[in-house]
Design a protein around this motif. Structure first.
Motif, PDB file in Angstrom:
ATOM      1  N   GLN A 205      11.986  -0.005  -4.543  1.00  0.00           N
ATOM      2  CA  GLN A 205      10.677  -0.032  -3.401  1.00  0.00           C
ATOM      3  C   GLN A 205       9.509   0.104  -4.487  1.00  0.00           C
ATOM      4  O   GLN A 205       8.995   1.010  -4.038  1.00  0.00           O
ATOM      5  N   TRP A 206       9.067  -0.721  -5.261  1.00  0.00           N
ATOM      6  CA  TRP A 206       7.829  -0.477  -6.059  1.00  0.00           C
ATOM      7  C   TRP A 206       6.784  -0.805  -5.023  1.00  0.00           C
ATOM      8  O   TRP A 206       6.874  -1.979  -4.161  1.00  0.00           O
ATOM      9  N   MET A 207       5.755  -0.207  -4.992  1.00  0.00           N
ATOM     10  CA  MET A 207       4.722  -0.324  -4.218  1.00  0.00           C
ATOM     11  C   MET A 207       3.816  -1.503  -4.280  1.00  0.00           C
ATOM     12  O   MET A 207       3.500  -2.105  -3.264  1.00  0.00           O
ATOM     13  N   PHE A 208       3.901  -2.309  -5.437  1.00  0.00           N
ATOM     14  CA  PHE A 208       3.207  -3.498  -5.605  1.00  0.00           C
ATOM     15  C   PHE A 208       3.804  -4.532  -4.663  1.00  0.00           C
ATOM     16  O   PHE A 208       3.024  -5.641  -4.332  1.00  0.00           O
ATOM     17  N   ILE A 209       4.981  -4.440  -4.352  1.00  0.00           N
ATOM     18  CA  ILE A 209       5.572  -5.549  -3.474  1.00  0.00           C
ATOM     19  C   ILE A 209       5.272  -5.250  -2.057  1.00  0.00           C
ATOM     20  O   ILE A 209       4.844  -6.150  -1.255  1.00  0.00           O
ATOM     21  N   ALA A 210       5.305  -3.749  -1.661  1.00  0.00           N
ATOM     22  CA  ALA A 210       5.077  -3.553  -0.221  1.00  0.00           C
ATOM     23  C   ALA A 210       3.431  -3.681   0.158  1.00  0.00           C
ATOM     24  O   ALA A 210       2.824  -3.778   1.014  1.00  0.00           O
ATOM     25  N   LEU A 211       2.737  -3.233  -1.038  1.00  0.00           N
ATOM     26  CA  LEU A 211       1.205  -3.100  -0.885  1.00  0.00           C
ATOM     27  C   LEU A 211       0.360  -3.965  -1.650  1.00  0.00           C
ATOM     28  O   LEU A 211      -0.177  -3.662  -2.677  1.00  0.00           O
ATOM     29  N   ILE A 212       0.694  -5.258  -1.639  1.00  0.00           N
ATOM     30  CA  ILE A 212      -0.066  -6.415  -2.750  1.00  0.00           C
ATOM     31  C   ILE A 212      -1.390  -6.241  -2.608  1.00  0.00           C
ATOM     32  O   ILE A 212      -1.968  -6.302  -3.466  1.00  0.00           O
ATOM     33  N   PRO A 213      -1.993  -6.179  -1.406  1.00  0.00           N
ATOM     34  CA  PRO A 213      -3.375  -6.046  -1.191  1.00  0.00           C
ATOM     35  C   PRO A 213      -4.093  -5.045  -1.930  1.00  0.00           C
ATOM     36  O   PRO A 213      -5.058  -5.113  -2.658  1.00  0.00           O
ATOM     37  N   SER A 214      -3.569  -3.798  -1.749  1.00  0.00           N
ATOM     38  CA  SER A 214      -3.852  -2.744  -2.497  1.00  0.00           C
ATOM     39  C   SER A 214      -3.836  -2.888  -3.854  1.00  0.00           C
ATOM     40  O   SER A 214      -4.605  -2.231  -4.730  1.00  0.00           O
ATOM     41  N   PHE A 215      -2.680  -3.263  -4.433  1.00  0.00           N
ATOM     42  CA  PHE A 215      -2.492  -3.418  -5.933  1.00  0.00           C
ATOM     43  C   PHE A 215      -3.443  -4.265  -6.480  1.00  0.00           C
ATOM     44  O   PHE A 215      -4.131  -4.050  -7.689  1.00  0.00           O
ATOM     45  N   PHE A 275       2.214   2.178  -8.543  1.00  0.00           N
ATOM     46  CA  PHE A 275       2.594   0.734  -8.037  1.00  0.00           C
ATOM     47  C   PHE A 275       3.697   0.035  -8.634  1.00  0.00           C
ATOM     48  O   PHE A 275       4.469  -0.886  -7.992  1.00  0.00           O
ATOM     49  N   VAL A 276       4.100   0.310 -10.122  1.00  0.00           N
ATOM     50  CA  VAL A 276       5.161  -0.290 -10.572  1.00  0.00           C
ATOM     51  C   VAL A 276       6.139   0.476 -11.164  1.00  0.00           C
ATOM     52  O   VAL A 276       6.980   0.323 -12.058  1.00  0.00           O
ATOM     53  N   GLY A 277       6.587   1.662 -10.259  1.00  0.00           N
ATOM     54  CA  GLY A 277       7.437   2.473 -10.399  1.00  0.00           C
ATOM     55  C   GLY A 277       7.447   3.394 -11.598  1.00  0.00           C
ATOM     56  O   GLY A 277       8.448   4.151 -11.748  1.00  0.00           O
ATOM     57  N   GLY A 278       6.320   3.816 -12.344  1.00  0.00           N
ATOM     58  CA  GLY A 278       6.324   4.750 -13.248  1.00  0.00           C
ATOM     59  C   GLY A 278       7.320   4.628 -14.353  1.00  0.00           C
ATOM     60  O   GLY A 278       7.650   3.265 -15.027  1.00  0.00           O
TER      61      GLY A 278
END
Length: 446
Positions: A205-215, A275-278
């Motif tokens: 569940q990497w953030m850039f997938i769920a939060l594309i505008p924020s990324f 955003f990319v899982g660290g």
């Protein structure tokens, strides 16, 4: 996660290792940027000193350390010396809360590959990066030079404009993950991503997938925050000589050079962490048990950060510098309003998810509404620019709009018109078919 309670000697080891890694990584990034830009521009880049030219960046650093440290007489000596120290200190301090890996055992002590894990670690990152801008602003002011002062003012304007957008893009991450701890956000992304309620296939569940505008907003803001091309307006050599560092040389210049590359790695590390899982192993390699070793976390982390650094180099090698009004317009009219609207959407979605209401028709209706709003912003938010008015007849007033502008073809400046009247014989002027040619000849003679 267990709280960190490292002994003092382990903290000292982490500090030394982190300091050495950042210095070596900076030297590598200088070489990496020169080589990659050389490939883009069909040239070789550094090849002479050391294998593959690896010794060139080290030689440049040594040259700056032993070079004469010249200080102009008109500068404010205290602030002139303090400015690079502030910039360099902030560049290193930001890495204290960035996690490189998970829990490991070092000399019998269970710890995480992170210097300090704070409950508000992401706010510390924003605070430290904001403090670092004072090093650039004070450099411009203390130099007592018009070019340096303009560069410092541009740095402060960029910080205000793009720091807001950057902070707002991270608010969505806080809301979605439910924590401000950098390690906690990374571990939150370890959870499986179940697309449309499907089976678990190992996709995290990497953030850039769920939060594309924020990324996307963060990636744009991080380029503006680090004064890198195409947003390198504070040190635009075609306008400001070298901007806020025009009067610096020797070791002080080396500190700014070091801070720029560390800051570039810092914002890339923040993007990687949030955003990319660290340090998490990317899919599908995370399905192989041997590659999920926590000691491999720093390797995955470094590879992800290097990809973002490659993005910086790619932008530098392909895009021209923005005009300043375009730069400000992008930040204030687009990034900040979109960030505010996206935060509202994420807050509503998280509340509906906590109440188990975000499912079925409501989910699809909300997604459709988001798509309609985004399309409306893209196609209806920008008004067409009016066509320029035709140039008026008669003498040209360069200060009619409040600031000097050059004349259009065929227009004559009033001062030059007086010169023409006083220096050109009436008969000679009458023989000339175009008064513009006479003015042009006078300009060339001058």
């Amino acid at each position: 996660m267990t709280p960190m309670n490292d002994p003092w000697w382990l903290v000292l080891i982490k500090v030394i290792v982190l300091f050495v890694v950042l210095l070596v990584w900076t030297i590598f990034n200088v070489w990496y940027e020169r080589r990659l830009v050389g490939k883009m521009q069909h040239r070789l880049g550094p090849i002479m000193n050391g294998p593959f030219g690896l010794g060139q960046a080290l030689a440049d650093g040594m040259k700056l350390l032993i070079k004469e440290d010249f200080m102009p007489h008109m500068v404010d000596r205290v602030l002139f010396v303090a400015a690079p120290i502030i910039a360099g200190t902030a560049a290193f301090t930001a890495w204290a809360v960035i996690p490189f890996g998970g829990e490991v055992e070092i000399f019998g002590v269970t710890t995480r590959l992170q210097l300090a894990d704070l409950p508000i670690g992401t706010l510390v990152l924003l605070a430290v990066t904001s403090v670092g801008i004072y090093g650039f602003v004070l450099a411009g002011w203390s130099s007592n030079s018009p070019y340096s002062l303009l560069g410092g003012l541009r740095s402060s304007a960029q910080m205000i404009s793009y720091e807001i957008a950057m902070g707002l893009s991270l608010v969505a991450v806080f809301l979605y993950a439910g924590t401000m701890s950098t390690a906690g956000i990374v571990e939150f992304q370890r959870a499986p991503l179940l697309l449309f309620g499907g089976p678990d296939v190992g996709l995290q569940q990497w953030m850039f997938i769920a939060l594309i505008p924020s990324f996307v907003i963060y990636v744009i803001a991080m380029v503006g925050e680090t004064n890198r091309a195409p947003f390198d307006l504070p040190e635009a050599e075609s306008e400001l000589v070298s901007g806020y560092i025009t009067e610096y040389s020797g070791f002080k210049y080396a500190i700014y050079f070091l801070a720029e590359y560390i800051n570039m790695a810092t914002v890339s590390a923040i993007a990687t962490t949030l955003f990319v899982g660290g340090y998490l192993t990317p899919w599908p390699l995370n399905l192989i048990p041997i590659l999920n070793n926590p000691w491999l976390g720093p390797i995955w982390f470094a590879l992800k950060v290097q990809l973002f650094i490659s993005l910086f180099v790619w932008l530098r090698g392909t895009l021209p510098r923005f005009r300043y009004d375009q730069f400000m317009k992008l930040g204030w009219k687009w990034l900040i309003p979109i960030s505010l609207g996206w935060i509202v959407v994420i807050a509503v979605m998280r509340k509906l998810m906590s109440e188990n209401l975000l499912q079925g028709p409501l989910l699809w209706g909300l997604l459709g509404l988001i798509v309609v709003v985004l399309l409306a912003i893209v196609f209806l938010g920008e008004k067409p620019e009016p066509e320029p008015e035709p140039a008026p007849d008669g003498p040209f007033d360069a200060f009619a709009g409040g600031y000097p502008v050059p004349p259009m073809p065929g227009q004559v400046l009033p001062e030059l018109a007086d010169v023409v009247a006083s220096t050109i014989e009436p008969a000679e002027a009458a023989e000339s078919a175009d008064a513009g040619e006479v003015v042009e000849s006078i300009q060339k003679e001058a």
